[in-house]
Design an enzyme around this catalytic site. Structure first.
Site: not given
Ligand code: XBP
Ligand code: MG
Length: 250
Positions: A7, A9
């Site tokens: 993953d 973020d």
């Molecule tokens: C990450 C997210 C994303 C980011 C924003 O979740 O939920 O939506 O917060 O990115 P994970 P975008 O780590 O579970 O993948 O605005 O580009 O969607």
């Molecule tokens: Mg995440």
């Protein structure tokens, strides 16, 4: 163990509070909206993955002033495109580093020839911007597959992005291991039948990780050790490839 699937973020870098949240607010201001997502509200909105989906949830649940538009979905998409532009600019300034131990583990896996991939709900440009600024210019080349954003219609907690990545690599779940940081993330990876190592962060420390094979506060370094929050103590101060392999084999 034929692949590590990461993953982005919250796992590779703490991007939410000082990256995504700030970029959303910059896009709102640029659009002349009086919306402001503070840290607490953003924590609530993180229950929904995907930026467009998160804006929609905000509109549906918080009753903000929304301009009269003919096509709300298209307007949200435009606002989100502006958010992506701001996010990429923030990453280009190098404001967000990789989390402790991430660069070390990625480097060890790369040097050992263990294939790596990415499975994230965020927009592909955001992944490139983070990897290029926080790892090295051209760092996407270290990942065999980058599964990101709208490439699958159902975002996490659905398993689709992990399933997509494994299909692209021609691998089965029992040949891979996932790295996550959040409840939605582990719901997704477990629904895809992947053994999962979790590193928690400020927004996810209270999430349910009972399905995780190992939960750490961070991957860590020998001089910045990790703490084991759940799982077997193998006597190491930082998550390395050998430890990952032992978790995968367990
Ligand atoms: C990450 C997210 C994303 C980011 C924003 O979740 O939920 O939506 O917060 O990115 P994970 P975008 O780590 O579970 O993948 O605005 O580009 O969607
Ligand atoms: Mg995440």
């Amino acid at each position: 163990m034929k692949a590590l699937i990461f993953d982005v973020d919250g796992t590779l870098a703490d991007t939410e509070r000082d990256g995504h949240r700030v970029a959303f607010n910059l896009a709102f201001a640029e659009a002349g909206l009086d919306w402001e997502w503070d840290e607490a509200l953003y924590g609530e909105l993180l229950a929904v993955t995907g930026g467009k989906e998160r804006i929609r949830r905000f509109i549906d649940t918080k009753d903000p002033a929304v301009p009269e538009v003919e096509d709300l979905a298209a307007w949200i998409a435009g606002l989100h495109a502006s958010k992506t532009k701001h996010y990429v600019a923030l990453m280009d300034q190098g404001k967000i580093p990789l989390r402790s131990g991430v660069k070390r583990l990625l480097t060890e896996a790369h040097d050992a020839g263990v294939p790596m991939a990415i499975a994230t709900t965020t927009t592909p440009e955001n992944v490139s911007a983070l990897l290029n600024s926080a790892l090295f210019e051209g760092a996407e080349s270290w990942f065999e597959v980058i599964g990101a954003g709208d490439i699958v219609p159902a975002k996490k907690p659905a398993p689709d992005i992990y399933t997509y990545v494994m299909e692209q690599m021609g691998l089965q779940p029992d040949e891979c291991i996932a790295f996550e940081d959040s409840a939605n993330g582990i719901l997704s990876s477990r629904a895809a039948e992947l053994k999962t190592i979790v590193t928690v962060n400020g927004y996810t420390a209270e999430d349910d990780f009972s399905e995780a094979a190992l939960v750490l506060d961070q991957m860590g370094e020998s001089d910045d050790p990790c703490q084991i929050l759940q799982g077997e103590d193998v006597g190491k101060s930082a998550l390395d490839l050998e430890w990952v392999r032992r978790v995968w084999e367990s």
